[in-house]
Design an enzyme around this catalytic site. Structure first.
Site, PDB file in Angstrom:
ATOM      1  N   HIS A 144      -6.912  -9.345  94.055  1.00  0.00           N
ATOM      2  CA  HIS A 144      -7.184 -10.000  92.762  1.00  0.00           C
ATOM      3  C   HIS A 144      -8.264 -11.068  92.929  1.00  0.00           C
ATOM      4  O   HIS A 144      -9.225 -11.137  92.152  1.00  0.00           O
ATOM      5  CB  HIS A 144      -5.872 -10.602  92.229  1.00  0.00           C
ATOM      6  CG  HIS A 144      -6.013 -11.394  90.971  1.00  0.00           C
ATOM      7  ND1 HIS A 144      -5.626 -10.904  89.743  1.00  0.00           N
ATOM      8  CD2 HIS A 144      -6.490 -12.640  90.742  1.00  0.00           C
ATOM      9  CE1 HIS A 144      -5.876 -11.825  88.819  1.00  0.00           C
ATOM     10  NE2 HIS A 144      -6.387 -12.895  89.399  1.00  0.00           N
ATOM     11  N   GLU A 145      -8.124 -11.875  93.963  1.00  0.00           N
ATOM     12  CA  GLU A 145      -9.099 -12.944  94.208  1.00  0.00           C
ATOM     13  C   GLU A 145     -10.478 -12.396  94.537  1.00  0.00           C
ATOM     14  O   GLU A 145     -11.491 -12.867  94.032  1.00  0.00           O
ATOM     15  CB  GLU A 145      -8.612 -13.832  95.364  1.00  0.00           C
ATOM     16  CG  GLU A 145      -7.444 -14.705  94.999  1.00  0.00           C
ATOM     17  CD  GLU A 145      -7.709 -15.478  93.726  1.00  0.00           C
ATOM     18  OE1 GLU A 145      -8.776 -16.110  93.612  1.00  0.00           O
ATOM     19  OE2 GLU A 145      -6.862 -15.443  92.829  1.00  0.00           O
ATOM     20  N   HIS A 148     -12.334 -11.276  91.463  1.00  0.00           N
ATOM     21  CA  HIS A 148     -13.013 -12.344  90.704  1.00  0.00           C
ATOM     22  C   HIS A 148     -14.418 -12.588  91.292  1.00  0.00           C
ATOM     23  O   HIS A 148     -15.378 -12.775  90.555  1.00  0.00           O
ATOM     24  CB  HIS A 148     -12.233 -13.660  90.783  1.00  0.00           C
ATOM     25  CG  HIS A 148     -11.101 -13.778  89.797  1.00  0.00           C
ATOM     26  ND1 HIS A 148     -11.278 -13.629  88.442  1.00  0.00           N
ATOM     27  CD2 HIS A 148      -9.789 -14.074  89.966  1.00  0.00           C
ATOM     28  CE1 HIS A 148     -10.112 -13.821  87.819  1.00  0.00           C
ATOM     29  NE2 HIS A 148      -9.188 -14.086  88.728  1.00  0.00           N
ATOM     30  N   GLU A 202      -8.877 -12.231  83.863  1.00  0.00           N
ATOM     31  CA  GLU A 202      -7.648 -11.980  84.624  1.00  0.00           C
ATOM     32  C   GLU A 202      -7.333 -10.493  84.670  1.00  0.00           C
ATOM     33  O   GLU A 202      -6.969  -9.946  85.713  1.00  0.00           O
ATOM     34  CB  GLU A 202      -6.467 -12.743  83.997  1.00  0.00           C
ATOM     35  CG  GLU A 202      -6.399 -14.197  84.403  1.00  0.00           C
ATOM     36  CD  GLU A 202      -6.376 -14.352  85.912  1.00  0.00           C
ATOM     37  OE1 GLU A 202      -5.369 -14.033  86.533  1.00  0.00           O
ATOM     38  OE2 GLU A 202      -7.397 -14.775  86.484  1.00  0.00           O
TER      39      GLU A 202
END
Ligand SMILES: [Zn+2]
Length: 271
Positions: A144-145, A148, A202
């Protein structure tokens, strides 16, 4: 209509350094196709340079305090998982193969993790310990990070702040821009790193992260158990992670719907 696009339209005739549609990543099996608009004068390289200062400072402070963990079994675990995820990043953007990726585990009670522009990863031991994360769950949060960073959400937020600042200052101020642009850049840098991500950012990070983890051979179902653990943890004081990565009730539904799309990738990665 995208607010930044409207701003771009309004300011377009005034700005030599215009607003451009940018393709940060390809859509992947999960199909992240949202068009992104950014000011061309705020290039990836500039954002990476701006971020490099705060990155070096954070690592330096952690080293001085003796909280930069390079040797524990968790540090090795985090490194192995990061390496496997990073190896899959070029599926979304080929230039990620040349990024100067770095992975840091910080000894801290904080329930947090992040990946700064250009691939600078931080994981905090509190996140692993408090939530008792499995390798698959750790891959979900790190994926997820990384997503981004691949989507350059930090630069996008900075670009948005830049546009609004310019719209406020008006044409007169813009004519003398060259000299002031660095100060302006400094001011907007904060926007990219400290504000909560939007719901759409997100969702994109969830989907791309899910695919990265699956391609790296980590069970995508762990994204669901990760977020369940996260929301349980937020019943007390909300973890730091949730202040920059706000959760929503639609998160697990959206992840659940995407899991079948990445399952074949997971199954072939396991072989
Ligand atoms: Zn996030």
């Amino acid at each position: 209509m995208n607010k930044l696009l409207v701003l771009c339209g309004l300011s377009a005739s005034l700005l030599l350094a215009g607003c451009q549609s940018v393709n940060t990543t390809s859509g992947g099996a999960v199909g992240v196709e949202r068009k992104q608009y950014m000011f061309s004068m705020l290039s990836s390289e500039e954002v990476n340079q701006m971020y490099a200062q705060s990155y070096t400072k954070t690592v330096g402070e952690a080293t001085n305090k003796g909280v930069l963990d390079k040797t524990s079994s968790d540090a090795k675990r985090v490194q192995v998982i990061a390496d496997r995820l990073i190896a899959q990043a070029p599926n979304f953007r080929p230039d990620a193969a040349q990024w100067k990726w770095e992975v840091n585990l910080i000894k801290s009670d904080e329930l947090n993790a992040n990946c700064g522009p250009g691939g600078k990863i931080f994981v905090y031991t509190g996140l692993i310990d408090s939530l008792k994360l499995t390798d698959d769950e750790l891959a979900a949060v790190m994926g997820h990070e990384i997503a981004h960073a691949l989507r350059e959400h930090g630069r996008e937020a900075m670009s948005k702040a830049y546009g609004m600042e310019m719209a406020k200052q008006g044409a007169g101020a813009l004519l003398g821009l060259g000299q002031d642009s660095l100060a302006l850049a400094d001011a907007v840098a904060n926007y990219g790193m400290t504000l909560p991500n939007s719901r759409s950012n997100e969702n994109e990070a969830d989907l791309i992260g899910l695919e990265l983890a699956a391609r790296a051979g980590y069970n995508p179902n762990a994204a669901i158990t990760l977020w369940n653990k996260m929301s349980k943890a937020s019943e007390g004081a909300p973890p730091e992670f949730l202040s920059t990565h706000p959760s929503s009730s639609s998160r697990t539904a959206s992840l659940q719907a995407a899991i079948p799309k990445v399952m074949p990738l997971y199954n072939s990665a396991k072989k």
